[in-house]
Design an enzyme around this catalytic site. Structure first.
Site, PDB file in Angstrom:
ATOM      1  N   CYS A   1    -118.848 -28.646  41.298  1.00 19.26           N
ATOM      2  CA  CYS A   1    -119.821 -29.722  41.568  1.00 19.26           C
ATOM      3  C   CYS A   1    -119.376 -30.529  42.780  1.00 19.26           C
ATOM      4  CB  CYS A   1    -119.961 -30.646  40.363  1.00 19.26           C
ATOM      5  SG  CYS A   1    -120.546 -29.833  38.866  1.00 19.26           S
TER       6      CYS A   1
ATOM      7  N   CYS B   1    -115.947 -31.398  37.114  1.00 14.81           N
ATOM      8  CA  CYS B   1    -116.380 -30.064  37.541  1.00 14.81           C
ATOM      9  C   CYS B   1    -116.054 -29.827  39.019  1.00 14.81           C
ATOM     10  CB  CYS B   1    -117.888 -29.994  37.268  1.00 14.81           C
ATOM     11  SG  CYS B   1    -118.781 -28.734  38.166  1.00 14.81           S
TER      12      CYS B   1
END
Length: 110
Positions: A38, A35
């Site tokens: 993230c 991700c």
């Protein structure tokens, strides 16, 4: 998992102790290696943990290796941030955001 410096990693196994049993409010980032947003949050969480350490515990949980906790709180998007106080989730936010905005959103639970 890309770990933010100064931010503990929690698992299905110790979530109850580290998060639900914490005396301080806890900000949990539900995160994943794959991700990109993230990864962007790493420096933000590191700074937040350093600045608010006396008032807020900041931890990360890898959704890929901890499906029980991820499913229990119905986390579908990464990153998801949840604030737990006294063992209960009191706030949830989805998506990367700058530190200033994150602090504003946390102001009512700190």
């Amino acid at each position: 998992m890309i770990k933010a410096a100064g931010v503990a990693e929690v698992t299905d196994g110790d979530f109850g102790t580290e998060v639900l049993g914490s005396e301080l409010p806890v900000l949990v980032e539900f995160t994943a290696d794959w991700c990109p947003p993230c990864r962007q949050m790493g420096p933000v969480l590191t700074a937040l943990a350093a600045e608010e350490g006396g008032r807020l515990k900041v931890v990360q949980l890898d959704v890929d290796t901890n499906p029980d906790t991820t499913n229990a709180y119905k986390v579908l998007s990464m990153p998801t941030f949840m604030v737990f106080r006294d063992g209960e989730p009191v706030k949830a936010m989805v998506g990367a955001r700058p530190k200033r905005r994150l602090l504003e959103e946390l102001s009512d639970v700190l």
